[in-house]
Scaffold this motif. Structure first.
Motif, PDB file in Angstrom:
ATOM      1  N   GLU A  50     -20.904 -15.730  13.266  1.00  0.00           N
ATOM      2  CA  GLU A  50     -21.232 -14.597  12.354  1.00  0.00           C
ATOM      3  C   GLU A  50     -20.862 -13.313  13.071  1.00  0.00           C
ATOM      4  OE1 GLU A  50     -22.704 -12.229   9.205  1.00  0.00           O
ATOM      5  OE2 GLU A  50     -22.391 -14.033   9.309  1.00  0.00           O
ATOM      6  N   TYR A  51     -20.906 -12.929  14.191  1.00  0.00           N
ATOM      7  CA  TYR A  51     -20.170 -11.935  14.764  1.00  0.00           C
ATOM      8  C   TYR A  51     -18.670 -11.876  14.400  1.00  0.00           C
ATOM      9  CZ  TYR A  51     -18.663  -8.489  18.279  1.00  0.00           C
ATOM     10  OH  TYR A  51     -18.036  -7.382  18.929  1.00  0.00           O
ATOM     11  N   ARG A  54     -17.952 -10.792  10.893  1.00  0.00           N
ATOM     12  CA  ARG A  54     -18.168  -9.346  10.554  1.00  0.00           C
ATOM     13  C   ARG A  54     -17.116  -8.554  11.361  1.00  0.00           C
ATOM     14  NH1 ARG A  54     -24.643  -8.284  11.448  1.00  0.00           N
ATOM     15  NH2 ARG A  54     -25.382 -10.122  10.116  1.00  0.00           N
ATOM     16  N   THR A  58     -14.527  -6.425   9.285  1.00  0.00           N
ATOM     17  CA  THR A  58     -14.597  -4.810   9.731  1.00  0.00           C
ATOM     18  C   THR A  58     -12.855  -4.309   9.826  1.00  0.00           C
ATOM     19  OG1 THR A  58     -16.562  -4.711  10.654  1.00  0.00           O
ATOM     20  CG2 THR A  58     -15.220  -3.223  11.321  1.00  0.00           C
ATOM     21  N   VAL A  93     -19.659  -9.863   3.645  1.00  0.00           N
ATOM     22  CA  VAL A  93     -19.867  -9.056   4.681  1.00  0.00           C
ATOM     23  C   VAL A  93     -20.003  -7.667   3.998  1.00  0.00           C
ATOM     24  CG1 VAL A  93     -18.887  -7.672   6.679  1.00  0.00           C
ATOM     25  CG2 VAL A  93     -18.620 -10.232   6.562  1.00  0.00           C
ATOM     26  N   HIS A  94     -19.137  -6.997   3.118  1.00  0.00           N
ATOM     27  CA  HIS A  94     -18.934  -5.753   2.562  1.00  0.00           C
ATOM     28  C   HIS A  94     -19.765  -5.831   1.135  1.00  0.00           C
ATOM     29  CE1 HIS A  94     -16.300  -4.482   5.680  1.00  0.00           C
ATOM     30  NE2 HIS A  94     -15.561  -5.575   5.391  1.00  0.00           N
ATOM     31  N   GLN A 111     -19.191  -3.681  11.431  1.00  0.00           N
ATOM     32  CA  GLN A 111     -19.752  -4.061  12.532  1.00  0.00           C
ATOM     33  C   GLN A 111     -19.310  -3.628  14.023  1.00  0.00           C
ATOM     34  OE1 GLN A 111     -22.251  -6.687  13.223  1.00  0.00           O
ATOM     35  NE2 GLN A 111     -21.927  -5.660  15.114  1.00  0.00           N
TER      36      GLN A 111
END
Length: 289
Positions: A50-51, A54, A58, A93-94, A111
């Motif tokens: 997930e990181y 993100r 970004t 994400v956004h 993120q």
């Protein structure tokens, strides 16, 4: 461990269009991919996957806003084989698609790049003991449930409530080794600790390896090895969940042990009639770091 996590974050930044090489930093710092993933998710509050998603979105958002190139080229540049896959990830994400963001300049959810630091407070001592345990067997009634980090897991509650009273009495009479009493066992847990991912939950007891297992019960074979046992007391399940989280933030960074694959076990030693408070033991399989 903190250095290994920061090196992993650096690798993510250098190769955002690829899957991160977790095995590399794990081996470099003498630990395992399993432990590194577990520590990352516990300390970051999100799985590594997930990181990465993100951070990737970004950086991609900046390209979408400032670039005049076509969106498919931007998608390929960031590791996506189609505009549709890129659009789904971008929107997740956004909260808006790439075309909308290019037109309106937002909304954007950034993120920040993670940086792990160890802060030692030592204000809450952890009641822990280490046990070298011969192989044993966990026996009881198993089911598949989603992982829930905070609060009561209703799927586990439903599973336990579905068992007749005589099933609990039978299990209590069957158990013949430590951890003693009726146990809550979590097995096959996603190393990333993803909320909602499935795990095997077993409501049962521990048996010696040579004790016969009834054919109508589920069984988990547990090999010999070391266990870290944490004692918790207070509001249930909050005290237990707080201690579980503290093993990642406080205990493992301060001790020469790491998690190894295997089930985690909760033994309830004492509890209020309504189960609002309890004294428990959390058993985690460990090995020298």
């Amino acid at each position: 461990m903190i250095s290994a996590l920061n090196q992993l974050v650096d690798l993510v930044e250098e190769h955002l269009d690829e899957e991160p090489d977790v095995q590399g930093p794990a081996m470099a710092f003498g630990t395992t991919e399993y432990h590194l993933r577990r520590m990352f998710s516990s300390l970051a509050g999100m799985p590594l996957s997930e990181y990465v998603r993100r951070r990737r979105m970004t950086v991609a958002a900046a390209d979408v806003v400032r670039s005049e190139g076509d969106l498919l080229s931007i998608a390929v540049r960031h590791g996506y084989g189609s505009g549709e896959a890129f659009g789904r990830a971008f929107r997740a994400v956004h909260g808006a698609g790439p075309s909308d963001v290019r037109r309106d300049g937002g909304p954007l959810r950034t993120q920040p790049r993670l940086r792990f630091r160890l802060t030692v407070e030592g204000s809450i001592p952890m009641d822990t003991r280490l046990i070298n345990r011969p192989a044993f067997r966990l026996v009881g009634h198993a089911t598949r449930v989603p992982l829930i980090h905070e609060g009561v897991n209703p799927h586990i509650q439903e599973h336990i409530a579905s068992l007749p009273p005589e099933a609990h009495l039978r299990l209590k009479a069957l158990g013949d080794t430590d951890p003693a009493g009726l146990l809550q066992v979590s097995d096959d847990v996603d190393p990333n600790g993803t909320e909602g991912s499935e795990l095997t939950y077993l409501h049962g007891v521990a048996l010696e390896r040579d004790t016969p297992t009834p054919d109508d019960l589920d069984a988990i074979e547990v090999p010999d090895g070391m266990w870290a046992v944490f004692r918790t007391s207070g509001p249930h399940p909050q005290a237990l969940q707080t201690t579980w989280a503290a093993t990642a933030t406080d205990w493992f960074p301060s001790n020469p042990w790491r998690l190894r694959p295997g089930p985690s076990i909760v033994a309830t030693l004492e509890r209020a009639d309504d189960f609002t408070t309890a004294t428990c033991e959390l058993w985690l399989p460990v090995e020298p770091a």
